[in-house]
Design an enzyme around this catalytic site. Sequence first.
Site, mmCIF file in Angstrom:
data_model
loop_
_atom_site.group_PDB
_atom_site.id
_atom_site.type_symbol
_atom_site.label_atom_id
_atom_site.label_comp_id
_atom_site.label_asym_id
_atom_site.label_seq_id
_atom_site.Cartn_x
_atom_site.Cartn_y
_atom_site.Cartn_z
ATOM 1 N N TRP A 20 24.285 -44.151 -45.537
ATOM 2 C CA TRP A 20 22.927 -44.549 -46.386
ATOM 3 C C TRP A 20 23.250 -44.376 -47.878
ATOM 4 O O TRP A 20 22.530 -45.211 -48.669
ATOM 5 C CB TRP A 20 21.845 -43.729 -46.012
ATOM 6 C CG TRP A 20 21.275 -43.948 -44.570
ATOM 7 C CD1 TRP A 20 21.557 -43.216 -43.378
ATOM 8 C CD2 TRP A 20 20.839 -45.294 -44.004
ATOM 9 N NE1 TRP A 20 20.891 -43.991 -42.433
ATOM 10 C CE2 TRP A 20 20.602 -45.308 -42.519
ATOM 11 C CE3 TRP A 20 20.497 -46.427 -44.860
ATOM 12 C CZ2 TRP A 20 20.235 -46.231 -42.132
ATOM 13 C CZ3 TRP A 20 19.956 -47.592 -44.182
ATOM 14 C CH2 TRP A 20 19.881 -47.429 -42.752
ATOM 15 N N ASP A 24 17.095 -39.499 -51.342
ATOM 16 C CA ASP A 24 16.807 -40.348 -50.254
ATOM 17 C C ASP A 24 16.685 -39.110 -49.028
ATOM 18 O O ASP A 24 17.689 -38.648 -48.596
ATOM 19 C CB ASP A 24 17.677 -41.267 -49.990
ATOM 20 C CG ASP A 24 17.277 -41.864 -48.595
ATOM 21 O OD1 ASP A 24 16.470 -41.549 -47.956
ATOM 22 O OD2 ASP A 24 18.243 -43.125 -48.079
ATOM 23 N N LYS A 52 11.104 -41.526 -39.701
ATOM 24 C CA LYS A 52 12.076 -40.580 -38.998
ATOM 25 C C LYS A 52 11.083 -39.517 -38.749
ATOM 26 O O LYS A 52 11.248 -38.840 -37.606
ATOM 27 C CB LYS A 52 13.187 -40.290 -39.998
ATOM 28 C CG LYS A 52 13.998 -41.447 -40.642
ATOM 29 C CD LYS A 52 14.596 -42.307 -39.349
ATOM 30 C CE LYS A 52 14.957 -43.755 -39.954
ATOM 31 N NZ LYS A 52 16.140 -43.770 -41.265
HETATM 32 C C1 LIG Z 1 16.655 -44.848 -41.927
HETATM 33 C C2 LIG Z 1 17.254 -44.428 -43.291
HETATM 34 C C3 LIG Z 1 17.122 -45.538 -44.209
HETATM 35 C C4 LIG Z 1 16.585 -46.833 -44.224
HETATM 36 O O1 LIG Z 1 15.398 -46.705 -43.827
HETATM 37 P P1 LIG Z 1 14.263 -48.109 -43.689
HETATM 38 O O2 LIG Z 1 13.132 -47.665 -43.723
HETATM 39 O O3 LIG Z 1 14.881 -48.927 -42.357
HETATM 40 O O4 LIG Z 1 14.807 -48.932 -44.672
HETATM 41 C C5 LIG Z 1 17.599 -45.021 -45.394
HETATM 42 N N1 LIG Z 1 17.953 -44.027 -45.581
HETATM 43 C C6 LIG Z 1 18.244 -42.922 -44.746
HETATM 44 C C7 LIG Z 1 18.515 -41.676 -45.055
HETATM 45 C C8 LIG Z 1 17.569 -43.118 -43.519
HETATM 46 O O5 LIG Z 1 17.855 -42.322 -42.545
#
Ligand SMILES: *Cc1c(COP(=O)(O)O)cnc(C)c1O
Length: 359
Positions: A102, A171, A195
Site C-alpha cells: 500500500w 495511511d 476495514k
Molecule cells: C484497503 C487499503 C487501501 C485501499 O483502500 P480503498 O478504500 O480500496 O481505496 C489503502 N491502504 C491500505 C492500508 C488499505 O488497507
Amino acid sequence: MARVWNFSAGPATLPLPVLERIRDELLDWHGAGMGVMEMSHRGKQFTSIIEAAEADLRELLNIPANYRVLFLQGGATQQFAQIPMNLLGAGRSADYIVTGAWSKKAFAEAKRFGAVRCAASTEAEGFLNLPKAHDFDAAAAYVHLCTNETIHGVEYLADPVLPGAAPLVADMSSHLLSRPVDVSRYGMIYGGAQKNVGPAGLTLVIVRDDLVGHAPASIPTVMDYAVQAANGSMLNTPPTFPIYAAGLVFQWLKAEGGLAAIDRVNAEKAALLYACIDNSGGFYRNPVDPACRSRMNVPFTLADPALDAAFLAESQQAGLVGLKGHKSFGGMRASIYNALPLSGVQALVEFMNEFARRH
Ligand SMILES: *Cc1c(COP(=O)(O)O)cnc(C)c1O
C-alpha cells in the site's frame, strides 16, 4: 440465522450489535418515518447523525481541537492522489516510506503530482520488517507512511518516532481505531472505512489545520481539504449511510470501553494466532519480524502449498471464511479486526491445530 466467522480483509465483518441496530432502524430512524438512506443530508436529522459521529470519533481518538475531521469518499486510493494535490505545495517535495504494497502504491501515485522521494524502503528484504534508517529531506512538505500494511502484515506497533521527519501523513486504513493513537504526533491520518471502521464508501481524514489551504488554484473543488473542511464535509452529498453506520461503530466502541479496552482484546487475539503459527512445527509460517507483525492482518503460508485448497475448503465448511491470502503474497490471511471477537480467533486456532494434526 447462521453467521460465519469472517476473516476478510475488507469490506470486513461488522459488530453484530451495530448490524442489529441498523436492521431495527432501517425503515424508521428514531420515529422519523423514514430510514437514514432516505434522508436529506441537509436536514436536522442527518445533521445530528454526522455531528454525533464526529464528536464520538474525536472522543475515541482524543483528537485535538486544531485538527479537522473530514468524511469523504473515494477510498484511501483517492487519498494517494489527494494528499500530494493538497499538501505538496508549489515546488516542494515529500518523502515516502515504503514498507509494503500500500505505501508503494501511494508513492507511485504521488509521483504523478510532483517531486517525491523514497526516504526508506524494505522492499529489497521482502517487506518483512520496518526500516532501521531513513534519508529524510529537511525541506519535505510531509512524510507519508502506512502504519499497517494490510497485505504484507507489517505494522508500526506504536506511534512511529522519526527524528528529522516532516509532518507525518499516515495511511491507517486497516488499523484505525484498533488501539489508542497520539493524533498530535501526526500531520494527517486517513483511511478507508471498510476495514475496521464501517461499510465501504466512507473515507476518514483527520488533518491538522496548518496543513490545509495550500492547494494550488487548479485543484478540483471537491478534492480540496480546505473547501471540504469549510463545508463540514458537505460541499456535495456525503456518503450518508456509511457515516451513520460508522457512527454506530463509534458508539459500540465506546460501550466496549474505548480504544484502550479494544487494544487489550486485539493484543490477546493476535498473540493467540501467532502462537498457533509459531508452535506448529513449521506447518504454518509467518515470516514477518515479530517486532512489527500486524495485529490486524495475519498472513501465513502452509509448508506444503498443495494443501492450500483443502485448508480453504475445510475452513469454509467449519464456518471460517475469507481466509484466502492476497494474490501477491499467496497462502492465507486472517484479518482479525475489532469486530472479530476472541471466540472467532479461538475457533480459527482450533481448526488450524486440528487441520495440522490430520495432515
Ligand atoms: C484497503 C487499503 C487501501 C485501499 O483502500 P480503498 O478504500 O480500496 O481505496 C489503502 N491502504 C491500505 C492500508 C488499505 O488497507
